[in-house]
Design an enzyme around this catalytic site. Structure first.
Site, PDB file in Angstrom:
ATOM      1  N   GLY A 290       0.854  -1.290   0.148  1.00 10.96           N
ATOM      2  CA  GLY A 290       0.130   0.083  -0.007  1.00 10.96           C
ATOM      3  C   GLY A 290       0.789   1.415  -0.112  1.00 10.96           C
ATOM      4  O   GLY A 290       0.221   2.293   0.576  1.00 10.96           O
TER       5      GLY A 290
ATOM      6  N   ILE B 221      -0.630   7.272   3.693  1.00 11.48           N
ATOM      7  CA  ILE B 221       0.036   6.650   5.042  1.00 11.48           C
ATOM      8  C   ILE B 221       1.408   5.894   4.531  1.00 11.48           C
ATOM      9  O   ILE B 221       2.392   5.779   4.851  1.00 11.48           O
ATOM     10  CB  ILE B 221      -0.904   5.514   5.714  1.00 11.48           C
ATOM     11  CG1 ILE B 221      -1.834   6.233   6.257  1.00 11.48           C
ATOM     12  CG2 ILE B 221       0.028   4.786   6.714  1.00 11.48           C
ATOM     13  CD1 ILE B 221      -2.995   5.416   7.015  1.00 11.48           C
ATOM     14  N   GLY B 222       1.165   4.999   3.439  1.00  4.81           N
ATOM     15  CA  GLY B 222       2.243   4.308   2.670  1.00  4.81           C
ATOM     16  C   GLY B 222       3.381   4.995   2.281  1.00  4.81           C
ATOM     17  O   GLY B 222       4.526   4.696   2.563  1.00  4.81           O
TER      18      GLY B 222
ATOM     19  N   ARG C  27     -12.256   4.941   6.093  1.00  2.00           N
ATOM     20  CA  ARG C  27     -13.862   4.843   6.350  1.00  2.00           C
ATOM     21  C   ARG C  27     -14.318   6.335   5.995  1.00  2.00           C
ATOM     22  O   ARG C  27     -13.810   7.321   6.244  1.00  2.00           O
ATOM     23  CB  ARG C  27     -14.026   4.288   7.540  1.00  2.00           C
ATOM     24  CG  ARG C  27     -13.709   5.197   8.872  1.00  2.00           C
ATOM     25  CD  ARG C  27     -13.872   4.816  10.299  1.00  2.00           C
ATOM     26  NE  ARG C  27     -13.151   4.917  11.445  1.00  2.00           N
ATOM     27  CZ  ARG C  27     -13.615   5.601  12.419  1.00  2.00           C
ATOM     28  NH1 ARG C  27     -14.758   5.627  12.569  1.00  2.00           N
ATOM     29  NH2 ARG C  27     -12.757   5.981  13.489  1.00  2.00           N
TER      30      ARG C  27
ATOM     31  N   ASN D 189      -7.840  -1.560   8.879  1.00  2.00           N
ATOM     32  CA  ASN D 189      -9.002  -1.698   9.882  1.00  2.00           C
ATOM     33  C   ASN D 189     -10.323  -2.556   9.208  1.00  2.00           C
ATOM     34  O   ASN D 189     -10.365  -2.769   7.914  1.00  2.00           O
ATOM     35  CB  ASN D 189      -9.774  -0.277   9.844  1.00  2.00           C
ATOM     36  CG  ASN D 189      -9.183   0.510  11.204  1.00  2.00           C
ATOM     37  OD1 ASN D 189      -9.170  -0.254  12.238  1.00  2.00           O
ATOM     38  ND2 ASN D 189      -8.880   1.631  11.030  1.00  2.00           N
TER      39      ASN D 189
ATOM     40  N   ARG E 182      -1.703   8.351  21.045  1.00  2.00           N
ATOM     41  CA  ARG E 182      -2.668   9.471  21.318  1.00  2.00           C
ATOM     42  C   ARG E 182      -3.014   9.496  22.906  1.00  2.00           C
ATOM     43  O   ARG E 182      -3.032  10.784  23.476  1.00  2.00           O
ATOM     44  CB  ARG E 182      -4.107   8.864  20.844  1.00  2.00           C
ATOM     45  CG  ARG E 182      -4.055   9.221  19.385  1.00  2.00           C
ATOM     46  CD  ARG E 182      -5.506   8.525  18.721  1.00  2.00           C
ATOM     47  NE  ARG E 182      -5.523   8.947  17.379  1.00  2.00           N
ATOM     48  CZ  ARG E 182      -6.145   8.147  16.487  1.00  2.00           C
ATOM     49  NH1 ARG E 182      -6.546   6.998  16.690  1.00  2.00           N
ATOM     50  NH2 ARG E 182      -6.283   8.525  15.102  1.00  2.00           N
TER      51      ARG E 182
ATOM     52  N   HIS F 182      -8.848  -2.225  18.886  1.00  4.57           N
ATOM     53  CA  HIS F 182      -8.670  -1.003  18.421  1.00  4.57           C
ATOM     54  C   HIS F 182     -10.257  -0.616  17.703  1.00  4.57           C
ATOM     55  O   HIS F 182     -10.422  -0.573  16.560  1.00  4.57           O
ATOM     56  CB  HIS F 182      -7.756  -1.081  17.148  1.00  4.57           C
ATOM     57  CG  HIS F 182      -7.564   0.291  16.560  1.00  4.57           C
ATOM     58  ND1 HIS F 182      -7.160   1.651  17.195  1.00  4.57           N
ATOM     59  CD2 HIS F 182      -7.839   0.592  15.313  1.00  4.57           C
ATOM     60  CE1 HIS F 182      -7.110   2.587  16.308  1.00  4.57           C
ATOM     61  NE2 HIS F 182      -7.490   2.153  15.168  1.00  4.57           N
TER      62      HIS F 182
HETATM   63  C1  LMR Z   1      -7.515   5.565  13.397  1.00  6.10           C
HETATM   64  O1  LMR Z   1      -7.709   5.229  14.543  1.00  6.10           O
HETATM   65  O2  LMR Z   1      -7.380   6.910  13.214  1.00  6.10           O
HETATM   66  C2  LMR Z   1      -7.685   4.603  12.431  1.00  6.10           C
HETATM   67  O3  LMR Z   1      -8.174   3.487  12.891  1.00  6.10           O
HETATM   68  C3  LMR Z   1      -8.342   5.079  11.025  1.00  6.10           C
HETATM   69  C4  LMR Z   1      -9.808   5.400  11.563  1.00  6.10           C
HETATM   70  O4  LMR Z   1     -10.564   4.940  10.491  1.00  6.10           O
HETATM   71  O5  LMR Z   1     -10.178   5.743  12.582  1.00  6.10           O
END
Ligand code: LMR
Length: 340
Positions: A32, A37-38, A106, A144, A178, A202
């Site tokens: 990817g 991101i890649g 998403r 995801n 985070r 997650h």
């Molecule tokens: C995130 O936590 O930022 C990733 O899993 C991407 C997402 O769709 O939230």
């Protein structure tokens, strides 16, 4: 005498060079690589002195442009691009680490769970290639929904007769990044100084930052702050999706965290014992897969995440997480039948 000193210096230099060579002898494939991101992850890896060869794979032929750009930069690993299904096996051949960053992002209103149908086929293709060409590789997936896709990938690999649970990782390091950032802001301290273990999975209902285990121990998060910070960490990905108006989900923070995870795993591949937050096969909490600080060495996972002392609030979150995660793991495993 002078000759002896020279020989000594030469031997030291040779030893240093050998060490550097050993240090750089790792091949990484980024699946990817043409995505945002890649590209960022590849750029980070181009600067990583532990990597000697970087293989970039994508179905999108813009990956060739990424390869050319990175090859314009002096030093670092050699970079090669591989395009399309027929070149996937070559892209992962001989790599010590295969990092899957490819995914359908998403849209606002979507949950991560809803991305299963869109992203499972990519994972299946990758697993097939790994089974055919490189069963020894460490496999790290950031696609995801991670809670489902790692059990899915594991079942696919099992069907191909080459599942190695100690080398299969879901990249959940973003939740640690985070948690550290938000705590640092709340306590007005430097995020680099602190660590927060994050367990569970997650997704909004399964990420469990253990603020009661914040280190160094002289920092303390009050129970009401823990509640607020947990909400922030759980919602952080969705917030980014909303603010980017459906164009993409988190890319910079994801790439940063994937890179941090990869850098730690490279140390493990090079022979060190490391601890890194990730989602792996783990039955210590009553589910088959679970995220948390995991000890990893050159042959893969040494020790999956174990129990921590927890606050009442964290135990409550864990009790709510387990049935959700167990169901998601099962659905991920079952999804293999759906694909056949
Ligand atoms: C995130 O936590 O930022 C990733 O899993 C991407 C997402 O769709 O939230």
């Amino acid at each position: 005498m002078t000759q002896k000193i020279f020989c000594c210096l030469f031997a030291t230099q040779l030893k240093k060079n050998t060490l550097i060579l050993q240090k750089r002898n790792v091949q990484v494939s980024v699946i990817g690589g043409a995505s945002d991101i890649g590209s960022y992850v590849s750029l980070f890896l181009k600067r990583n002195s532990k990597v000697s060869k970087l293989h970039l794979y994508d179905d999108d032929d813009r990956i060739k442009g990424t390869e050319l750009e990175l090859s314009n930069l002096p030093g670092g690993p050699s970079v090669s691009a591989f395009i399309g299904d027929t070149n996937l096996e070559q892209a992962i051949h001989s790599s010590n680490l295969v990092v899957m960053v490819s995914r359908m992002p998403r849209k606002p209103g979507n949950t991560r769970e809803q991305m299963l149908g869109a992203n499972a086929p990519l994972i299946q293709r990758l697993c097939k290639a790994i089974a055919a060409q490189n069963q020894e590789a460490f496999v790290a997936i950031s696609t995801n929904p991670i809670n489902y896709l790692i059990p899915f990938a594991s079942t696919v690999m099992y069907k191909y007769g080459c599942y190695n649970p100690s080398k299969m990782f879901g990249i959940t390091h973003i939740d640690t990044s985070r948690s550290r950032s938000f705590v640092a802001k709340a306590l007005k301290i430097n995020a680099q100084e602190i660590q927060v273990p994050v367990i569970g999975g997650h997704s909004d209902k399964t990420i469990i930052p253990l603020f009661s285990n914040l280190t160094p121990r002289n920092y303390r998060i009050e129970p009401c702050q823990a509640d607020m910070l947990t909400r922030l960490v759980r919602k952080a990905g969705t917030e980014v999706v909303m603010h980017k108006h459906g164009a993409e989900s988190s890319t910079l923070a994801m790439a940063w965290s994937i890179n941090e995870f990869v850098d730690i795993i490279l140390d493990a591949i090079l022979g060190y014992r490391v601890v890194v937050n990730c989602y792996t096969a783990n039955s210590n909490f009553g589910t088959k897969f679970f995220a948390g600080p995991t000890s990893v060495g050159p042959h893969g996972i040494i020790q999956a995440c174990c129990h921590f002392p927890m606050s009442e609030f964290e135990s409550y979150l864990l009790n709510r997480c387990i049935p959700i995660l167990s169901r998601e793991v099962l659905e991920g495993e079952k999804y293999v039948e759906f694909m056949e």
